[in-house]
Design a protein around this motif. Structure first.
Motif, PDB file in Angstrom:
ATOM      1  N   LEU A   9     -57.065  64.086  -0.374  1.00  0.00           N
ATOM      2  CA  LEU A   9     -57.340  63.032  -0.414  1.00  0.00           C
ATOM      3  C   LEU A   9     -57.200  61.737   0.795  1.00  0.00           C
ATOM      4  N   LEU A  10     -55.657  61.481   1.379  1.00  0.00           N
ATOM      5  CA  LEU A  10     -54.952  60.483   2.266  1.00  0.00           C
ATOM      6  C   LEU A  10     -56.264  60.346   3.542  1.00  0.00           C
ATOM      7  N   ASP A  11     -56.922  61.866   3.524  1.00  0.00           N
ATOM      8  CA  ASP A  11     -57.594  62.324   4.900  1.00  0.00           C
ATOM      9  C   ASP A  11     -59.241  61.686   4.590  1.00  0.00           C
ATOM     10  N   SER A  12     -59.577  61.351   3.417  1.00  0.00           N
ATOM     11  CA  SER A  12     -60.395  60.894   3.145  1.00  0.00           C
ATOM     12  C   SER A  12     -60.236  59.464   2.596  1.00  0.00           C
ATOM     13  N   VAL A  13     -60.223  58.723   3.301  1.00  0.00           N
ATOM     14  CA  VAL A  13     -59.549  57.627   2.725  1.00  0.00           C
ATOM     15  C   VAL A  13     -61.067  56.000   3.249  1.00  0.00           C
ATOM     16  N   ARG A  14     -60.852  54.776   2.652  1.00  0.00           N
ATOM     17  CA  ARG A  14     -61.486  54.364   2.486  1.00  0.00           C
ATOM     18  C   ARG A  14     -60.362  52.815   2.537  1.00  0.00           C
ATOM     19  N   TYR A  15     -60.819  51.523   3.309  1.00  0.00           N
ATOM     20  CA  TYR A  15     -60.153  50.017   3.147  1.00  0.00           C
ATOM     21  C   TYR A  15     -60.603  49.937   3.332  1.00  0.00           C
ATOM     22  N   GLU A  16     -60.446  48.792   1.625  1.00  0.00           N
ATOM     23  CA  GLU A  16     -61.101  47.249   1.682  1.00  0.00           C
ATOM     24  C   GLU A  16     -60.440  46.475   2.036  1.00  0.00           C
ATOM     25  N   VAL A  17     -61.248  45.835   2.709  1.00  0.00           N
ATOM     26  CA  VAL A  17     -60.081  44.236   3.427  1.00  0.00           C
ATOM     27  C   VAL A  17     -61.208  43.297   2.880  1.00  0.00           C
ATOM     28  N   LEU A  18     -61.134  41.880   3.323  1.00  0.00           N
ATOM     29  CA  LEU A  18     -61.838  40.675   2.679  1.00  0.00           C
ATOM     30  C   LEU A  18     -62.136  39.860   4.201  1.00  0.00           C
ATOM     31  N   PRO A  19     -63.008  39.566   4.073  1.00  0.00           N
ATOM     32  CA  PRO A  19     -63.817  38.477   6.210  1.00  0.00           C
ATOM     33  C   PRO A  19     -62.485  37.711   5.998  1.00  0.00           C
ATOM     34  N   ALA A  20     -61.611  37.522   6.151  1.00  0.00           N
ATOM     35  CA  ALA A  20     -60.859  36.759   6.612  1.00  0.00           C
ATOM     36  C   ALA A  20     -60.316  36.579   8.577  1.00  0.00           C
ATOM     37  N   LYS A  21     -60.159  35.187   9.482  1.00  0.00           N
ATOM     38  CA  LYS A  21     -60.388  34.856  10.452  1.00  0.00           C
ATOM     39  C   LYS A  21     -59.997  35.885  10.740  1.00  0.00           C
ATOM     40  N   ALA A  22     -58.510  36.896  10.787  1.00  0.00           N
ATOM     41  CA  ALA A  22     -57.593  37.668  11.180  1.00  0.00           C
ATOM     42  C   ALA A  22     -58.278  39.353  10.890  1.00  0.00           C
ATOM     43  N   THR A  23     -59.258  39.377  10.190  1.00  0.00           N
ATOM     44  CA  THR A  23     -59.475  40.480   9.500  1.00  0.00           C
ATOM     45  C   THR A  23     -60.015  41.503  10.653  1.00  0.00           C
ATOM     46  N   GLU A  24     -60.393  41.198  12.209  1.00  0.00           N
ATOM     47  CA  GLU A  24     -61.386  42.223  12.648  1.00  0.00           C
ATOM     48  C   GLU A  24     -60.618  41.936  13.638  1.00  0.00           C
ATOM     49  N   ASP A  25     -59.700  41.744  14.321  1.00  0.00           N
ATOM     50  CA  ASP A  25     -58.422  42.032  14.703  1.00  0.00           C
ATOM     51  C   ASP A  25     -57.722  43.116  14.072  1.00  0.00           C
ATOM     52  N   LYS A  26     -57.090  42.953  13.189  1.00  0.00           N
ATOM     53  CA  LYS A  26     -56.310  43.496  12.635  1.00  0.00           C
ATOM     54  C   LYS A  26     -57.094  45.734  12.214  1.00  0.00           C
ATOM     55  N   VAL A  27     -58.436  45.169  12.349  1.00  0.00           N
ATOM     56  CA  VAL A  27     -58.860  46.824  11.784  1.00  0.00           C
ATOM     57  C   VAL A  27     -58.690  47.784  12.850  1.00  0.00           C
ATOM     58  N   LEU A  28     -58.876  46.603  14.204  1.00  0.00           N
ATOM     59  CA  LEU A  28     -58.861  47.030  15.665  1.00  0.00           C
ATOM     60  C   LEU A  28     -57.554  47.613  16.135  1.00  0.00           C
ATOM     61  N   PRO A 247     -61.221  70.276  -9.444  1.00  0.00           N
ATOM     62  CA  PRO A 247     -62.778  70.321  -9.146  1.00  0.00           C
ATOM     63  C   PRO A 247     -64.102  69.625  -9.918  1.00  0.00           C
ATOM     64  N   SER A 248     -63.438  70.191 -11.269  1.00  0.00           N
ATOM     65  CA  SER A 248     -64.729  69.440 -12.441  1.00  0.00           C
ATOM     66  C   SER A 248     -63.877  67.689 -12.279  1.00  0.00           C
ATOM     67  N   ALA A 249     -63.176  66.782 -11.469  1.00  0.00           N
ATOM     68  CA  ALA A 249     -63.239  65.561 -11.131  1.00  0.00           C
ATOM     69  C   ALA A 249     -64.220  65.124 -10.897  1.00  0.00           C
ATOM     70  N   GLY A 250     -64.102  65.174  -9.428  1.00  0.00           N
ATOM     71  CA  GLY A 250     -65.319  65.442  -8.383  1.00  0.00           C
ATOM     72  C   GLY A 250     -64.875  63.676  -7.693  1.00  0.00           C
ATOM     73  N   VAL A 251     -63.664  63.931  -7.240  1.00  0.00           N
ATOM     74  CA  VAL A 251     -63.007  62.912  -6.795  1.00  0.00           C
ATOM     75  C   VAL A 251     -63.637  63.202  -4.955  1.00  0.00           C
ATOM     76  N   ALA A 252     -64.173  62.217  -4.667  1.00  0.00           N
ATOM     77  CA  ALA A 252     -64.791  62.413  -3.134  1.00  0.00           C
ATOM     78  C   ALA A 252     -62.845  62.077  -1.912  1.00  0.00           C
ATOM     79  N   GLY A 253     -62.757  61.081  -2.625  1.00  0.00           N
ATOM     80  CA  GLY A 253     -61.286  60.629  -1.873  1.00  0.00           C
ATOM     81  C   GLY A 253     -60.975  59.186  -2.639  1.00  0.00           C
ATOM     82  N   LEU A 254     -59.464  58.809  -1.531  1.00  0.00           N
ATOM     83  CA  LEU A 254     -59.359  57.428  -2.065  1.00  0.00           C
ATOM     84  C   LEU A 254     -59.750  56.489  -1.131  1.00  0.00           C
ATOM     85  N   HIS A 255     -59.921  54.844  -2.616  1.00  0.00           N
ATOM     86  CA  HIS A 255     -60.577  53.637  -2.221  1.00  0.00           C
ATOM     87  C   HIS A 255     -59.044  52.824  -2.036  1.00  0.00           C
ATOM     88  N   LEU A 256     -58.291  52.470  -0.721  1.00  0.00           N
ATOM     89  CA  LEU A 256     -57.362  51.303  -0.619  1.00  0.00           C
ATOM     90  C   LEU A 256     -57.428  50.563  -0.809  1.00  0.00           C
TER      91      LEU A 256
END
Length: 278
Positions: A9-28, A247-256
């Motif tokens: 689950l932790l290897d198949s993760v997505r990070y949701e971010v807000l498009p604020a002024k510093a977001t690009e630098d934080k992601v990089l 397996p029946s749950a079909g969970v592809a990963g986490l959306h954080l």
């Protein structure tokens, strides 16, 4: 929780971010290129900050998923312009919620008409996500959200579940949608290791109108964060392990949901993976 299941689950993760002024630098600075980054859209600021940040992050080599809320689209021409711009930037995955803009910017008041129109345009994106609601939506009746998911399944490729803090509710929701023959993979939405004070500060910075809407819709979140012992995402994962890894749950990963606490979220994930031997 079993180490192998949690690592997956932790290897198949997505990070949701807000498009604020510093977001690009934080992601990089903090997010590895193999982590998917999803970029929210604000009914106050419109789509432009989302599209701009998505394009810049894609140019840096990230797989980016911009949110394209139906209620922020002015008309069919606007949808085509947004689609063309994202495709030109190399984006092949979009998340299409209804959105909170009130009134809508144009004719689209829900996600389904936009999803249908994208299909009519030849399905320009390889991946299209829609929202799932384990807990009741504050503004939409449960019967409507259930029917909407059924209607959207032909046009989408995956579901992102909205925040849920109740392991039992989350597990029962996964079982229910599978019983209804909704077979799309699910990215389970959970809050990262967010601090309540920072979450309140973030909500305030969003803007007066949007902040009020945020607090009205999600007042129970703050109660959870303020509870004795606070909120720990690993506790929620541990208590939902069986439901998430079946397996029946079909969970592809986490959306954080990072609430732009991006460095803290990645540190938490790496530390947990290290403890698990990942």
């Amino acid at each position: 929780m079993g180490a192998a299941g949690l690592r997956a689950l932790l290897d198949s993760v997505r990070y949701e971010v807000l498009p604020a002024k510093a977001t690009e630098d934080k992601v990089l600075a903090h997010v590895p290129r193999d982590v998917v980054v999803t970029v929210t859209a604000s009914p106050v600021k419109g789509l432009e900050p989302t599209l701009d940040l998505a394009g810049r992050l894609a140019a840096h080599g990230y797989r980016v998923v911009p949110h394209v809320p139906a209620r922020l689209l002015r008309d069919d021409l606007h949808l085509k312009e947004v689609t063309g711009r994202l495709r030109e930037a190399g984006v092949d995955d979009v998340f299409v919620p209804a959105g909170d803009a009130d009134p809508p910017a144009g004719a689209y008041d829900g996600a389904l008409p936009v999803l249908r129109r994208l299909t009519e345009l030849g399905s320009p994106f390889a991946h299209v996500g829609v929202t799932g609601y384990p807990e009741s939506h504050p503004l939409i009746h449960d019967d409507v959200t259930i029917q909407a998911m059924w209607d959207k399944r032909e046009h989408a490729t995956y579901i992102v579940s909205n925040l849920c803090f109740d392991p039992r509710v989350l597990g029962e929701w996964l079982a229910r949608i599978r019983r209804r023959d909704v077979t799309l993979p699910v990215h389970v939405g959970i809050a990262g290791p967010v601090q309540r004070a920072k979450l309140l500060a973030m909500a305030t910075k969003i803007g007066v109108g949007e902040s009020t809407r945020f607090l009205t819709k999600h007042a129970s979140w703050f109660v959870r964060f303020a509870a004795p012992g606070g909120y720990a995402p690993e506790r929620l994962l541990s208590r939902t392990e069986e439901a998430l890894t079946a397996p029946s749950a079909g969970v592809a990963g986490l959306h954080l949901f990072t609430f732009n606490q991006i460095a803290e979220t990645e540190r938490w994930r790496r530390a947990l993976l290290d403890r698990l031997g990942g």
